[in-house]
Design a protein around this motif. Structure first.
Motif, PDB file in Angstrom:
ATOM      1  N   ASP A 117       0.842  -1.201   0.000  1.00 20.18           N
ATOM      2  CA  ASP A 117       0.000   0.000   0.000  1.00 20.18           C
ATOM      3  C   ASP A 117       0.873   1.246   0.000  1.00 20.18           C
ATOM      4  O   ASP A 117       0.785   2.083   0.892  1.00 20.18           O
ATOM      5  CB  ASP A 117      -0.927  -0.026   1.210  1.00 20.18           C
ATOM      6  CG  ASP A 117      -2.148   0.858   1.009  1.00 20.18           C
ATOM      7  OD1 ASP A 117      -2.391   1.287  -0.134  1.00 20.18           O
ATOM      8  OD2 ASP A 117      -2.860   1.123   1.985  1.00 20.18           O
ATOM      9  N   GLU A 146     -11.965   1.551  -2.793  1.00 20.40           N
ATOM     10  CA  GLU A 146     -10.906   1.726  -1.805  1.00 20.40           C
ATOM     11  C   GLU A 146     -11.512   1.451  -0.453  1.00 20.40           C
ATOM     12  O   GLU A 146     -12.679   1.812  -0.197  1.00 20.40           O
ATOM     13  CB  GLU A 146     -10.344   3.142  -1.868  1.00 20.40           C
ATOM     14  CG  GLU A 146      -9.314   3.498  -0.794  1.00 20.40           C
ATOM     15  CD  GLU A 146      -8.012   2.700  -0.901  1.00 20.40           C
ATOM     16  OE1 GLU A 146      -8.037   1.529  -0.434  1.00 20.40           O
ATOM     17  OE2 GLU A 146      -7.022   3.221  -1.419  1.00 20.40           O
ATOM     18  N   LYS A 156      -5.531  -3.563  -3.395  1.00 18.15           N
ATOM     19  CA  LYS A 156      -5.484  -3.376  -4.850  1.00 18.15           C
ATOM     20  C   LYS A 156      -6.049  -4.589  -5.568  1.00 18.15           C
ATOM     21  O   LYS A 156      -6.714  -4.461  -6.602  1.00 18.15           O
ATOM     22  CB  LYS A 156      -4.058  -3.093  -5.310  1.00 18.15           C
ATOM     23  CG  LYS A 156      -3.022  -4.149  -4.931  1.00 18.15           C
ATOM     24  CD  LYS A 156      -1.654  -3.757  -5.431  1.00 18.15           C
ATOM     25  CE  LYS A 156      -0.562  -4.726  -4.991  1.00 18.15           C
ATOM     26  NZ  LYS A 156      -0.201  -4.507  -3.581  1.00 18.15           N
ATOM     27  N   GLY A 180      -3.851  -7.450  -0.008  1.00 16.76           N
ATOM     28  CA  GLY A 180      -3.638  -6.122  -0.579  1.00 16.76           C
ATOM     29  C   GLY A 180      -4.929  -5.654  -1.220  1.00 16.76           C
ATOM     30  O   GLY A 180      -5.508  -6.360  -2.058  1.00 16.76           O
ATOM     31  N   LYS A 195       1.174   7.217  -0.450  1.00 15.09           N
ATOM     32  CA  LYS A 195       0.535   6.306  -1.384  1.00 15.09           C
ATOM     33  C   LYS A 195      -0.023   7.114  -2.549  1.00 15.09           C
ATOM     34  O   LYS A 195      -0.476   8.248  -2.378  1.00 15.09           O
ATOM     35  CB  LYS A 195      -0.556   5.482  -0.706  1.00 15.09           C
ATOM     36  CG  LYS A 195      -1.719   6.272  -0.152  1.00 15.09           C
ATOM     37  CD  LYS A 195      -2.695   5.398   0.634  1.00 15.09           C
ATOM     38  CE  LYS A 195      -3.322   4.312  -0.216  1.00 15.09           C
ATOM     39  NZ  LYS A 195      -4.349   3.546   0.530  1.00 15.09           N
ATOM     40  N   PRO A 239      -6.917   1.562  -5.271  1.00 14.60           N
ATOM     41  CA  PRO A 239      -5.468   1.450  -5.065  1.00 14.60           C
ATOM     42  C   PRO A 239      -4.741   1.177  -6.383  1.00 14.60           C
ATOM     43  O   PRO A 239      -5.252   0.469  -7.253  1.00 14.60           O
ATOM     44  CB  PRO A 239      -5.340   0.258  -4.102  1.00 14.60           C
ATOM     45  CG  PRO A 239      -6.660   0.175  -3.424  1.00 14.60           C
ATOM     46  CD  PRO A 239      -7.671   0.608  -4.433  1.00 14.60           C
TER      47      PRO A 239
END
Length: 479
Positions: free
Chosen positions: A9, A355, A326, A324, A111, A119
């Motif tokens: 992240d 997100e 993402k 994660g 980030k 992400p």
């Protein structure tokens, strides 16, 4: 530049490494990437409550402006999900957020969030990393400008729209909620949203403290003692009788909510259980959402299989992805998922930015509890689908050694763990050993800390403890 490494992240490091020149290099890399992608809309720069975060945000702002981008800053430190929402709501090129999330105050981080508010996937972060360089300003006549804008109200309005969609007919009036901001950026945001929906709020650690009161702003059981005490006191008060105010007759809160430092994650506290395991909350959230809508769930490899049982019972499916958010976000888009989440307390729902959002989910948690106490819903799910318990351990391991240890582990996978045969090994993220009795053990590298994580899930605490002990014993000699 060698000290800048983008993990699960973004980039996080201690303040000895996380310095202004390196932060400026990240800003230049993002500016170059955006320009190369043909993006010229403004960029948001957000930041958390740490002592150094506003200053680093201003460094990033100067670099972006010198590269021709207009920059939008919040008026104060804010939750990361508000900035992510603002990207989409305002049609921005993306955002940089200065935050180390739940890490101690000796850390900071940054980030990058692309234009879709989700992400950044690895390919994007690799492209940014390739462009790390000293700032390369344009002529002054081509510089952008910076201004402060309101990111709070647009997010609150969107959250209320989702509340009305999913919780139609549910009234929070009189629901007593204790909210622990942990001195982080959720203060005055999550509690204000809950109050806007009608809840009565008791605030804990609601002031800004860059030291977070001396403990990491991580909403884990070890750091939420006061919140747990406040909410569980309800059970002991006057036999647990309700006075109609959403709390016990003594006025104790009926629900507890806490956010981490940048409020993208949450923890939930209930009167009977105290700290509610995030896996159980995820299952309850999905079950509640499926009463109103349909669609698959996305969960990470470290998250409970109870989600799969809830899905199967309602004719839905689950997609498993690496740890994660993402990966969660990517799969949510690919499969039009109803909900996505991870065992560390990060969740989002269909119709919102992809997100994790601990502010929005706090509101939905309150709606769930107002309709039916969370303890009762969880009890029903466990009665129907079987008891599950999960936990994790950490084994210290330098970043430079993680790959070597995992390579060595590949040759050391046992045929059985705690006397139960290993039926399959999932290598999507580390090594997940699926056992014949339905339990599992996972070993994977942390993307944010110099440790290897050992996760386990079983049907009782004794079995879980044994699994975790054997997992640690398997990994430690390899480090």
């Amino acid at each position: 530049m060698d000290e800048i490494s983008f993990g699960t992240d973004g980039w996080r490091a201690t303040l000895e490494t996380f310095t202004a020149p390196r932060v400026r290099a990240v800003g230049q890399a993002v500016a170059t990437y955006l320009r190369d992608e043909g993006l010229d809309a403004p960029v948001a720069v957000g930041y958390d409550a740490r002592e150094t975060s506003r200053g680093f945000a201003e460094e990033l702002t100067r670099v972006l402006c010198a590269n021709g981008f207009d920059v939008l800053l919040p008026e104060r430190d804010l939750p990361t999900p508000l900035i992510a929402h603002g990207i989409v709501e305002r049609g921005l090129s993306g955002a940089l957020v200065v935050t180390a999330s739940h890490n101690p105050p000796t850390y900071n981080g940054v980030k990058f969030i692309p234009a879709d508010g989700a992400p950044a996937p690895p390919a994007v972060m690799d492209a940014v990393a390739e462009r790390l360089a000293e700032p390369d300003p344009l002529p002054a006549s081509e510089h952008g400008t910076a201004r402060e804008v309101d990111f709070v109200e647009p997010h609150a309005a969107a959250a209320m729209d989702l509340f009305e969609r999913f919780a139609e007919g549910t009234d929070l009036d009189g629901l007593a909620v204790a909210y622990d901001a942990m001195h982080g950026s959720g203060r005055g945001v999550t509690d204000a949203l809950l109050a806007r929906a009608g809840a009565s709020i008791e605030r804990l650690r609601g002031d800004r403290d860059p030291t977070f009161g001396g403990s990491p702003p991580e909403p884990a059981p070890a750091h939420l003692g006061e919140l747990v005490d406040r909410v569980t006191a309800r059970e002991a008060a006057v036999g647990g009788l309700d006075d109609g105010s959403g709390g016990a007759a003594s006025g104790e809160p009926a629900l507890g909510i806490a956010n981490d430092g940048d409020a993208d994650r949450l923890a939930v506290v209930t009167p009977e259980r105290g700290y509610l395991d995030e896996n159980l909350f995820f299952a309850a959230l999905y079950d509640w959402l499926l009463e109103r809508d349909s669609g698959p769930a996305i969960r990470t490899v470290s998250t409970t299989y109870l989600i799969d049982r809830v899905a199967e019972a309602r004719g839905e499916s689950v997609r498993e992805v690496p740890v994660g958010f993402k990966w969660v976000a990517e799969a949510m888009a690919a499969h039009d998922a109803l909900v996505g989440g991870e065992e560390s307390g990060g969740f989002t729902v269909r119709g919102h930015v992809r997100e994790k959002d601990g502010v929005l989910i706090a509101l939905l948690a309150a709606a769930m509890h107002a309709e039916e106490p969370l303890d009762e819903r969880v009890d029903r799910l466990l009665d129907e689908h079987g008891t599950v318990v999960q936990d994790k351990r950490s084994v210290p391991c330098p970043e430079s050694e993680k790959r070597r240890v995992l390579d060595a582990l590949a040759d050391a996978i046992p045929g059985a763990v705690a006397g139960v045969a290993v039926e399959d090994v999932n290598t999507a993220d580390g090594f997940k050993l699926l056992l014949a009795d339905g339990s599992w053990l996972l070993v994977r590298p942390s993307g944010t800390e110099p440790v290897l994580r050992v996760y386990g899930e079983a049907t009782d605490e004794g079995r879980l403890t044994t699994l975790l002990e054997e997992g640690v014993a398997l990994v430690e000699p390899l480090v």
